[in-house]
Design an enzyme around this catalytic site. Structure first.
Site, PDB file in Angstrom:
ATOM      1  N   VAL A   1      -0.760 -52.923  22.618  1.00  0.00           N
ATOM      2  CA  VAL A   1      -1.619 -52.389  21.613  1.00  0.00           C
ATOM      3  C   VAL A   1      -2.983 -53.191  21.560  1.00  0.00           C
ATOM      4  CG1 VAL A   1      -2.093 -51.088  19.449  1.00  0.00           C
ATOM      5  CG2 VAL A   1       0.216 -51.386  20.531  1.00  0.00           C
TER       6      VAL A   1
ATOM      7  N   LEU B   1      -3.731 -56.352  19.489  1.00  0.00           N
ATOM      8  CA  LEU B   1      -3.116 -56.224  18.223  1.00  0.00           C
ATOM      9  C   LEU B   1      -1.461 -56.615  18.288  1.00  0.00           C
ATOM     10  CD1 LEU B   1      -4.665 -53.051  16.835  1.00  0.00           C
ATOM     11  CD2 LEU B   1      -5.365 -55.168  16.336  1.00  0.00           C
ATOM     12  N   GLY B   2      -0.909 -56.260  19.402  1.00  0.00           N
ATOM     13  CA  GLY B   2       0.451 -56.661  19.219  1.00  0.00           C
ATOM     14  C   GLY B   2       0.948 -55.894  20.622  1.00  0.00           C
TER      15      GLY B   2
ATOM     16  N   GLY C   1       4.819 -54.387  22.422  1.00  0.00           N
ATOM     17  CA  GLY C   1       6.004 -53.821  22.297  1.00  0.00           C
ATOM     18  C   GLY C   1       6.800 -54.029  23.853  1.00  0.00           C
ATOM     19  N   GLY C   2       8.089 -53.391  23.593  1.00  0.00           N
ATOM     20  CA  GLY C   2       8.771 -53.405  24.903  1.00  0.00           C
ATOM     21  C   GLY C   2       8.203 -52.443  26.007  1.00  0.00           C
ATOM     22  N   PHE C   3       7.465 -51.605  25.701  1.00  0.00           N
ATOM     23  CA  PHE C   3       6.822 -50.720  26.677  1.00  0.00           C
ATOM     24  C   PHE C   3       5.412 -50.767  26.920  1.00  0.00           C
ATOM     25  CE2 PHE C   3      10.960 -48.794  25.331  1.00  0.00           C
ATOM     26  CZ  PHE C   3      11.700 -48.947  26.329  1.00  0.00           C
ATOM     27  N   GLY C   4       4.818 -51.672  26.200  1.00  0.00           N
ATOM     28  CA  GLY C   4       3.200 -51.665  26.473  1.00  0.00           C
ATOM     29  C   GLY C   4       2.496 -52.605  25.233  1.00  0.00           C
TER      30      GLY C   4
ATOM     31  N   LYS D   1      -2.542 -48.048  22.685  1.00  0.00           N
ATOM     32  CA  LYS D   1      -1.395 -48.396  23.115  1.00  0.00           C
ATOM     33  C   LYS D   1      -1.231 -48.097  24.740  1.00  0.00           C
ATOM     34  CE  LYS D   1       3.630 -48.056  22.601  1.00  0.00           C
ATOM     35  NZ  LYS D   1       4.922 -47.166  21.856  1.00  0.00           N
TER      36      LYS D   1
ATOM     37  N   ASP E   1      14.397 -46.867  16.261  1.00  0.00           N
ATOM     38  CA  ASP E   1      13.955 -48.345  16.304  1.00  0.00           C
ATOM     39  C   ASP E   1      13.302 -48.738  15.120  1.00  0.00           C
ATOM     40  OD1 ASP E   1      13.642 -50.585  17.655  1.00  0.00           O
ATOM     41  OD2 ASP E   1      11.989 -50.114  18.873  1.00  0.00           O
TER      42      ASP E   1
END
Length: 827
Positions: free
Chosen positions: A525, A517-518, A520-523, A539, A636
């Site tokens: 999803v 799905l997407g 991010g900076g730390f993982g 996530k 954030d």
């Protein structure tokens, strides 16, 4: 000749009457330094609902300046909502209302004696203008920048108006009076009956007769006052120790207000246009049980019973003779004394009641569960009762008497538990086992045994895994809670469900890219489907991220303790080996940036939908900053962290960088600046200082993106370095309408709403945090309630260079213009 003179006289008379009528209809709405309002004249609000002028109460010749509704009953009686000189009336009609040389509003008589003054700091008189607003609020403001200098809503008399808010300071006193009744129907001076709030938590509405309490409402539950038959009231904690309170009406055209009356009541007043009559609606004291302390200490009142007073279970009348005659003021006493602690394996317990108006003088405790609340009370020999309500938390009552308890037949109240001796509970439990709560030593032994056995099992399992060379954070069961530890950091999982890794692998088809799905900076999803068919978002935190565990722990700690419709819901987590996963509810429409910055989805985001998203984000932030048990700074906030459900309602997500504030903290510093450039406030990016106003700055950037449909991070323009700078440039050039997303312009929208949002956004991105509004003010400004004029923004931070290039050699390049002005509407 006579006919001609007669005709001229009649013609002149008609013109005079016409001018007089026109003068009444178009009465002035403003008062400036060169004007005065005399006894026979009045100010009228733009909507012609309110008048301000001189009046005399019933059966009085004294003259007062007041505000009243421009509707009256057949007997001509005025519905007065505010009186300026209530304690110092004029004796004749020589009075006038003027703006004095020092810029204040004043009431004087023919001898220039001052009877009342707005009494604010001197202001340039030529710049002061008084205006009666459509809300019934008289404001004194600057004609140059529109800044409000003084307003009558800050100085109410006996009436609480829609849009009026007041703030009390819990550090000053245990109660604060806001409203004073009239002394009599013919005398508006301050009477003995007052209304206001207690400053303890949770706060309570009160009506006093001098120092004696007349009426007390149930506590605030985080949304409304429990038991109040009107959900229009709102209460928001705006600062540590400070509380802001107000109300609004569901039907904006309805004429409604609340009055503290002479006889000690708080009454809702409504205008019935069909009958042309003011009528009473809700009132504070609807039954005899609403009189404070009607049944005395440890007595309980139920209006459906006869007699209405009874003793709490485990208590008996203190004076049987008085009680039998209907005199309940002496109340009740405990039948069996409490025994503090455990005696012979027996301990005190609780008798539980439902739908109760809990007693006065509560003490609020910061605990996580109802079990914790029970334990806190039992461990305190002074504690005589407790109540746990999800939106409030734990309330206990120490020593003293339980006073002003009321039982309801309908679902108005909350659960309430009275501490009783073990022998009392033995008898009660035979007939009502579901209404008794105990915590005995026997259960403590069982719990300890279970904890020890489980700890051993986990210890053996972890030892076996480590022998096989697997690296994993250490998990232990401590006091019945799962604790994850790694690198000297630990997090209490609490009651959050723990998912098995193998089940999440199956749910996501082994984390297939097709389910991504997407990122991010730390993982990353992934979309998944659990065994029961529920769709979830998983996530998976990156194994190579040095901050992965820290972000994981923060997110679990924060989200597991928060519940709000505009925050994404955490369903559980998984910690196995080097895998750390969070399981969320699935948002079918993914994140806001996926729709907002993709022209193919422009038709989904009409203005009504965007405004709903803006308001939802505001509600989520308000909960984080003010209303939740934990004060949270997100750090954030951006479009990719706003998820949309199937109806495009927004939910704030990604709390890995969030920080929890203590109740007395306003800001904090960090050596490690985390977040997303383009959304960071100047003080955070430059100095590592963050606060609620840091989130406000990020929200301002996000708001500009929602209105324009353009991304701030990769904004390109020949003259502006960022979307914020571009908006600021167009604002100053009176070209701000060109900033609006063309796809919005093609649909139906209200221009004033869009322009108001742009103006609010620019206020949020101002360079200095103290200039930015808090989230409560933002909501009020966006909704347009209580804000006839919104301050004009000053130059935003980071408008001369891109965010990534905003500082050279440690020096921030930007404007330090701190002038603040106002504008009634956006430009």
């Amino acid at each position: 000749m006579l006919k001609t003179m007669a005709f001229m006289y009649m013609y002149t008379h008609i013109i005079f009457l016409s001018l007089l009528w026109f003068g009444i209809v178009s009465a002035q709405t403003n008062l400036n330094r060169t004007q005065s309002l005399r006894d026979s004249e009045s100010l009228v609000s733009n909507n012609a609902i309110f008048n301000l002028g001189f009046f005399s109460p019933t059966n009085s010749t004294k003259r007062y300046v007041g505000i009243w509704y421009n509707v009256s009953e057949s007997d001509g009686k005025l519905e007065v909502i505010w009186v300026a000189n209530r304690d110092d009336p004029l004796s004749d009609s020589s009075g006038k209302l003027v703006i004095s040389e020092d810029g204040n509003l004043r009431i004087t008589n023919g001898q220039n004696k001052i009877f009342w003054s707005s009494n604010v700091a001197p202001y340039e008189a030529n710049n002061s203008v008084a205006q009666l607003l459509d809300s019934g609020n008289l404001v004194l403001k600057s004609s140059v920048n529109g800044m409000t200098i003084w307003q009558s809503f800050d100085h109410p008399t006996d009436t609480f108006m829609p849009g009026m808010t007041f703030t009390i300071d819990g550090t000053v006193a245990d109660k604060q009076v806001v409203f004073w009744s009239w002394k009599s129907p013919s005398d508006p001076s301050r009477g003995k009956v007052t209304g206001g709030l207690t400053t303890n938590f949770p706060p309570e509405l009160m009506v006093w007769d001098g120092d004696r309490i007349y009426w007390r409402n149930e506590p605030w539950n985080g949304n409304i006052y429990i038991g109040l038959n009107s959900a229009v009231f709102s209460l928001v904690t705006v600062d540590p120790g400070k509380i802001s309170y107000g109300f609004s009406r569901a039907n904006k055209s309805e004429l409604i207000h609340f009055v503290v009356t002479l006889d000690g009541d708080a009454v809702e007043r409504k205008w019935n246009s069909g009958r042309r009559k003011w009528e009473n609606g809700w009132n504070a004291r609807q039954t005899d049980c609403d009189f404070y302390g009607k049944c005395g200490p440890f007595g309980s009142c139920n209006a459906a019973n006869s007699p209405i007073c009874g003793c709490l279970t485990g208590f008996v009348p203190k004076n049987n003779t008085e009680w039998s005659k209907g005199n309940w003021t002496s109340g009740c006493v405990r039948r069996t004394p409490l025994q503090c602690g455990t005696v012979g394996a027996k301990a005190d317990g609780f008798w539980n009641l439902s739908n109760v108006k809990v007693p006065d003088n509560t003490v609020w405790l910061s605990v996580n569960t109802e079990d914790d609340c029970v334990s806190q009370c039992l461990s305190n020999c002074s504690c005589v009762a407790y109540s746990y309500y999800s939106s409030i938390g734990c309330m206990i009552w120490n020593n003293g008497n339980l006073i002003d308890i009321q039982e309801f037949s309908s679902n108005r109240g909350i659960d309430f538990s009275v501490r009783l001796a073990h022998s009392e509970l033995d008898v009660l439990e035979q007939n009502h086992p579901d209404m008794v709560t105990r915590k005995s030593s026997r259960w403590k032994v069982i719990v300890i045994a279970v904890v020890l056995i489980t700890t051993v099992i986990f210890g053996v399992a972890i030892w076996l895994l480590r022998r096989q060379g697997m690296r994993l954070p250490f998990m232990e069961l401590r006091h019945g809670k799962y604790i994850i530890k790694d690198n000297n950091e630990e997090i209490e999982i609490g009651d959050l469900p723990m998912f098995q890794l193998k089940k999440l692998i199956i749910a996501t088809n082994n984390f297939d890219d097709d389910n991504k799905l997407g990122r991010g900076g730390f993982g990353t999803v992934y979309k998944g489907k659990l065994e029961d068919g529920e769709d979830v978002a998983v996530k998976r935190l990156s194994k190579v991220s040095g901050q992965g565990l820290k972000e994981f722990m923060t997110e679990v700690l924060v989200i597991s303790k928060l519940q709000h419709r505009n925050l994404v819901r955490l369903l559980g987590c998984c910690v196995e080996g080097e895998e750390k996963l969070l399981v969320y509810e699935l948002m079918p429409n993914r994140s806001l940036d996926a729709l907002l910055f993709d022209q193919r989805h422009g038709d989904l985001l009409d203005w009504k939908t965007r405004l709903n998203i803006i308001q939802g984000i505001c509600r989520g932030l308000l909960y984080l900053h003010r209303d939740s048990r934990l004060r949270i700074i997100h750090r954030d906030l951006k479009a990719s962290n706003i998820l949309l459900d199937d109806k495009l309602n927004p939910k704030i997500s990604d709390f890995g960088m969030a920080r929890i504030f203590g109740r007395n903290e306003d800001q904090a510093d960090t050596k490690t600046v985390v977040g997303t450039y383009g959304y960071m406030s100047p003080e955070y990016a430059m100095e590592g200082r963050f606060s609620e106003k840091s989130d406000v700055f990020s929200f301002g950037v996000l708001l500009l993106e929602i209105v324009s449909g353009r991304r701030n991070s990769n904004f390109e323009d020949d003259e502006s370095s960022s979307l914020v700078a571009h908006a600021w440039k167009l604002w100053n050039e009176d070209e701000i309408t060109s900033f609006i997303d063309p796809s919005i312009l093609e649909s139906t929208f209200k221009a004033d709403e869009v322009l108001r949002c742009i103006q609010v956004a620019l206020l949020c991105v101002q360079e200095f945090p103290e200039d930015r509004p808090n989230i409560s003010m933002i909501i009020a400004m966006i909704d347009g309630e209580g804000w006839s004029s919104i301050p004009q923004p000053t130059q935003p931070g980071f408008t001369r260079k891109r965010y990534g290039e905003a500082f050279e050699n440690g020096i921030l390049h930007g404007s330090v213009n701190r002038l603040s002005v106002s504008s009634i509407t956006g430009r």
